[in-house]
Write an enzyme that holds these catalytic residues in place. Structure first.
Site, mmCIF file in Angstrom:
data_model
loop_
_atom_site.group_PDB
_atom_site.id
_atom_site.type_symbol
_atom_site.label_atom_id
_atom_site.label_comp_id
_atom_site.label_asym_id
_atom_site.label_seq_id
_atom_site.Cartn_x
_atom_site.Cartn_y
_atom_site.Cartn_z
ATOM 1 N N HIS A 213 59.409 -24.195 153.257
ATOM 2 C CA HIS A 213 59.129 -24.708 152.053
ATOM 3 C C HIS A 213 57.718 -25.056 152.140
ATOM 4 O O HIS A 213 57.125 -25.955 152.892
ATOM 5 C CB HIS A 213 59.737 -25.847 151.546
ATOM 6 C CG HIS A 213 61.173 -25.771 151.333
ATOM 7 N ND1 HIS A 213 62.374 -25.065 152.335
ATOM 8 C CD2 HIS A 213 62.158 -26.190 150.103
ATOM 9 C CE1 HIS A 213 63.131 -25.280 151.745
ATOM 10 N NE2 HIS A 213 63.452 -25.620 150.514
ATOM 11 N N GLU A 216 54.614 -26.591 147.806
ATOM 12 C CA GLU A 216 55.426 -26.657 146.342
ATOM 13 C C GLU A 216 54.590 -27.668 145.649
ATOM 14 O O GLU A 216 55.311 -28.907 145.392
ATOM 15 C CB GLU A 216 56.832 -26.906 147.109
ATOM 16 C CG GLU A 216 57.708 -26.911 145.543
ATOM 17 C CD GLU A 216 59.285 -27.177 145.959
ATOM 18 O OE1 GLU A 216 59.994 -27.293 145.292
ATOM 19 O OE2 GLU A 216 59.399 -27.510 147.365
#
Length: 418
Positions: A213, A216
């Protein structure tokens, strides 16, 4: 081996119709050759008149351990920080039976809607440890004939330095338990760049792919993608590396964005964009000129980066929505990323397969017979209407079927026709 199956009168992407013979888990023949093939003589038959036949969908980024938790773990602020707080508070209630029940329901829905492969990130950090991963490895085995389930060990933060020792131990334990991919969220670490390097090296040491990830946020100052690309190249993980989210790339100046896109393409990094969750979470602090919570989809594609589309969170604190449906994700990519319908569908099929390292599927002889038939006259209608009337095939056999009956009150029908 499954029994041979002849699909009759299926609509194809060019608007024509064809017969398709499936044998030994693969497409054996198409068109007139399908019906005349000697294997068709004893084959079962499935009438697909009125159905569009497509390669099955692939979900490149889900969170089965969190799925369907929205009601139990509310996120009143609706932002990323609130979602993280809510899920950590819910850890205590996420025992093995709970995770098993919700994950099974979500995965079953995914299969019914046309997914025959799913990559799920699974929290393995402090507070939950290996509990959810252990359950999902069991689900992976049980579902093997239906859905190809890949599990990403989503490392906790911090992961770098002395403070990250405990989470690094939990990550190593997750690898021993059978995680397929190394994952993590470097932005939660005090030193995101160091965390990125630690996680990529952990994947290289374990001989596993990596899927992080990254970035973000709509804050353009947060950009670890370049460091990720450099470390992937250094560790020789090209073609086995995925960057998910990458929202801040969409907030860079054009020249800076192009440079990062080229670096990602050169290093062999795939990008997964997650429109529903990121449109929901991002930009809440800016009520006017609200930034779009998406990565730079078009510049990435122009640079030659594989860009896949995923659903991400399915009704949990990070996103209270999500129909667990590839047509929903494709429609969002058309509306929010301005992709043509065909390209949006490619993002949830062929490009998602590339990102997960899966073999390609196409309506061609020799291709794996992982297919999706949806009642529609063409791809535009399928993505726009997303009929629930679908038939899903895995390895040449029907594994899910949904039939829809429309019944209009006779008097109303007459009125409408008048």
């Amino acid at each position: 081996m499954t029994k041979h199956l002849l699909l009759e009168q299926a609509t194809t992407g060019d608007g024509g119709t064809t017969d398709v013979l499936l044998a030994d888990g693969r497409i054996a023949a198409l068109g007139p050759a399908a019906a005349t093939d000697q294997r068709a003589a004893g084959a079962d038959r499935l009438d697909l008149a009125g159905y569009l036949l497509l390669p099955s969908a692939v979900e490149p980024h889900a969170h089965l351990d969190k799925a369907l938790l929205a009601r139990r773990a509310p996120n009143p602020d609706g932002d990323l920080t609130g979602a993280i707080t809510a899920i950590r508070a819910a850890y205590a209630s996420m025992d093995e039976a709970d995770v098993r029940s919700r994950a099974t329901e979500a995965l079953s829905t995914a299969l019914t809607h046309g997914y025959t492969a799913v990559r799920s990130h699974v929290d393995v950090g402090t507070g939950i440890g290996p509990r959810a991963l252990r359950v999902l490895t069991e689900l992976r085995s049980r579902a093997a004939g239906l859905v190809d389930l890949q599990l990403v060990a989503l490392a906790g933060a911090p992961i770098a330095g002395a403070a990250g020792r405990h989470n690094r131990r939990l990550l190593a334990q997750a690898v021993e338990l059978g995680a397929d991919v190394i994952g993590g969220a470097p932005a939660l670490d005090p030193n995101p760049t160091a965390a990125t390097r630690v996680l990529v090296r952990a994947a290289a040491d374990a001989g596993l792919p990596v899927d992080l990830h990254l970035d973000e946020t709509t804050d353009p100052q947060m950009l670890t993608l370049r460091a990720f690309a450099d470390e992937v190249a250094r560790q020789g993980l090209g073609g086995r590396a995925t960057a998910s989210h990458c929202v801040s790339l969409g907030q860079q100046d054009p020249d800076g964005c192009k440079e990062v896109c080229r670096a990602l393409a050169d290093s062999g990094v795939a990008v997964v964009t997650l429109p529903q969750t990121n449109l929901y979470l991002q930009g809440r602090a800016e009520p006017t000129r609200t930034p779009r919570g998406l990565t730079a989809v078009t510049p990435l594609r122009d640079a030659g980066v594989t860009v896949a589309g995923g659903g991400d969170n399915w009704r949990d604190p990070f996103n209270p929505l999500g129909r667990i449906d590839p047509f929903e994700t494709a429609a969002l990519l058309v509306a929010a990323a301005h992709l043509p319908v065909a390209d949006a569908w490619t993002a949830v099929t062929a490009h998602a397969r590339i990102a997960l390292g899966l073999p390609p599927v196409a309506l061609l002889p020799g291709s794996p017979a992982d297919l999706l038939a949806i009642r529609a006259s063409g791809l535009d209608e399928a993505v726009a209407g997303a009929s629930q009337d679908r038939i899903v095939l895995r390895g040449g056999r029907v594994v899910a079927r949904t039939s829809v009956v429309h019944d209009v009150v006779p008097a109303l029908e007459k009125e409408m026709a008048a």
